[in-house]
Design a protein around this motif. Structure first.
Motif, PDB file in Angstrom:
ATOM      1  N   THR A   7     125.667 112.273  74.929  1.00  0.00           N
ATOM      2  CA  THR A   7     126.570 112.909  73.974  1.00  0.00           C
ATOM      3  C   THR A   7     126.999 111.853  72.962  1.00  0.00           C
ATOM      4  OG1 THR A   7     128.563 112.391  75.232  1.00  0.00           O
ATOM      5  CG2 THR A   7     127.452 114.481  75.752  1.00  0.00           C
ATOM      6  N   TYR A   8     127.629 112.308  71.885  1.00  0.00           N
ATOM      7  CA  TYR A   8     128.128 111.353  70.893  1.00  0.00           C
ATOM      8  C   TYR A   8     129.186 110.430  71.511  1.00  0.00           C
ATOM      9  CZ  TYR A   8     125.744 113.975  67.230  1.00  0.00           C
ATOM     10  OH  TYR A   8     124.788 114.576  66.448  1.00  0.00           O
ATOM     11  N   GLU A  10     129.361 109.444  74.667  1.00  0.00           N
ATOM     12  CA  GLU A  10     128.669 108.484  75.519  1.00  0.00           C
ATOM     13  C   GLU A  10     127.971 107.414  74.677  1.00  0.00           C
ATOM     14  OE1 GLU A  10     127.636 111.544  79.208  1.00  0.00           O
ATOM     15  OE2 GLU A  10     126.220 111.324  77.536  1.00  0.00           O
ATOM     16  N   ARG A  33     118.272 115.469  68.172  1.00  0.00           N
ATOM     17  CA  ARG A  33     119.516 116.023  68.693  1.00  0.00           C
ATOM     18  C   ARG A  33     119.245 117.430  69.201  1.00  0.00           C
ATOM     19  NH1 ARG A  33     122.593 115.496  63.238  1.00  0.00           N
ATOM     20  NH2 ARG A  33     120.458 115.772  62.594  1.00  0.00           N
ATOM     21  N   LYS A  35     121.462 120.841  71.233  1.00  0.00           N
ATOM     22  CA  LYS A  35     122.663 121.425  71.826  1.00  0.00           C
ATOM     23  C   LYS A  35     122.323 121.764  73.278  1.00  0.00           C
ATOM     24  CE  LYS A  35     126.645 123.494  70.521  1.00  0.00           C
ATOM     25  NZ  LYS A  35     127.607 123.004  69.589  1.00  0.00           N
ATOM     26  N   SER A  36     123.114 121.251  74.218  1.00  0.00           N
ATOM     27  CA  SER A  36     122.875 121.493  75.636  1.00  0.00           C
ATOM     28  C   SER A  36     123.520 122.799  76.070  1.00  0.00           C
ATOM     29  CB  SER A  36     123.453 120.344  76.472  1.00  0.00           C
ATOM     30  OG  SER A  36     122.793 119.149  76.165  1.00  0.00           O
ATOM     31  N   ASN A  40     127.617 120.825  74.569  1.00  0.00           N
ATOM     32  CA  ASN A  40     127.647 119.505  73.937  1.00  0.00           C
ATOM     33  C   ASN A  40     126.316 119.200  73.260  1.00  0.00           C
ATOM     34  OD1 ASN A  40     130.270 118.612  74.758  1.00  0.00           O
ATOM     35  ND2 ASN A  40     129.452 118.366  76.822  1.00  0.00           N
ATOM     36  N   THR A  41     126.395 118.519  72.133  1.00  0.00           N
ATOM     37  CA  THR A  41     125.183 118.038  71.470  1.00  0.00           C
ATOM     38  C   THR A  41     124.805 116.715  72.107  1.00  0.00           C
ATOM     39  OG1 THR A  41     125.764 119.119  69.412  1.00  0.00           O
ATOM     40  CG2 THR A  41     124.192 117.301  69.268  1.00  0.00           C
ATOM     41  N   ARG A  42     123.534 116.572  72.421  1.00  0.00           N
ATOM     42  CA  ARG A  42     123.046 115.336  73.016  1.00  0.00           C
ATOM     43  C   ARG A  42     121.990 114.726  72.097  1.00  0.00           C
ATOM     44  NH1 ARG A  42     125.198 117.658  77.298  1.00  0.00           N
ATOM     45  NH2 ARG A  42     126.107 116.330  78.883  1.00  0.00           N
TER      46      ARG A  42
END
Length: 94
Positions: A7-8, A10, A33, A35-36, A40-42
């Motif tokens: 994630t942003y 992390e 990138r 979206k999970s 959350n965007t990973r």
């Protein structure tokens, strides 16, 4: 080739910056990138960021027994959620 997605927040912790600065870094580096399912965007780390990630793991001091205990507790919690959720799926259960 292994993939590491963060994630942003992390990535910000890994890079020692804010989440907003991590987003800018991601755009600058044109990292993938997604979206999970958790919303959350990973971001997929590139080789340089993966090397930094592995280095932080090597430098980290941790107790293996604590890690094993934490994994067992997580497994217990997840197994309980599955069992609870499946009780209503049996035939004849009202």
């Amino acid at each position: 080739m292994p993939q590491i997605w963060m994630t942003y927040d992390e990535l910000a912790a890994l890079s020692g910056c804010s989440a907003a600065e991590a987003r800018m870094q991601v755009m600058h580096l044109s990292l993938d990138r997604r979206k999970s399912r958790d919303g959350n965007t990973r971001v997929k780390l590139n080789l340089a960021l993966m090397a930094r990630f592995f280095e932080t793991i090597r430098e980290a001091e941790f107790d293996p027994n604590d890690a094993i205990t934490a994994l067992r507790e997580t497994h217990r919690q997840m197994s309980g959620a599955l069992v609870t959720g499946q009780e209503g799926l049996r035939r004849g259960v009202a």
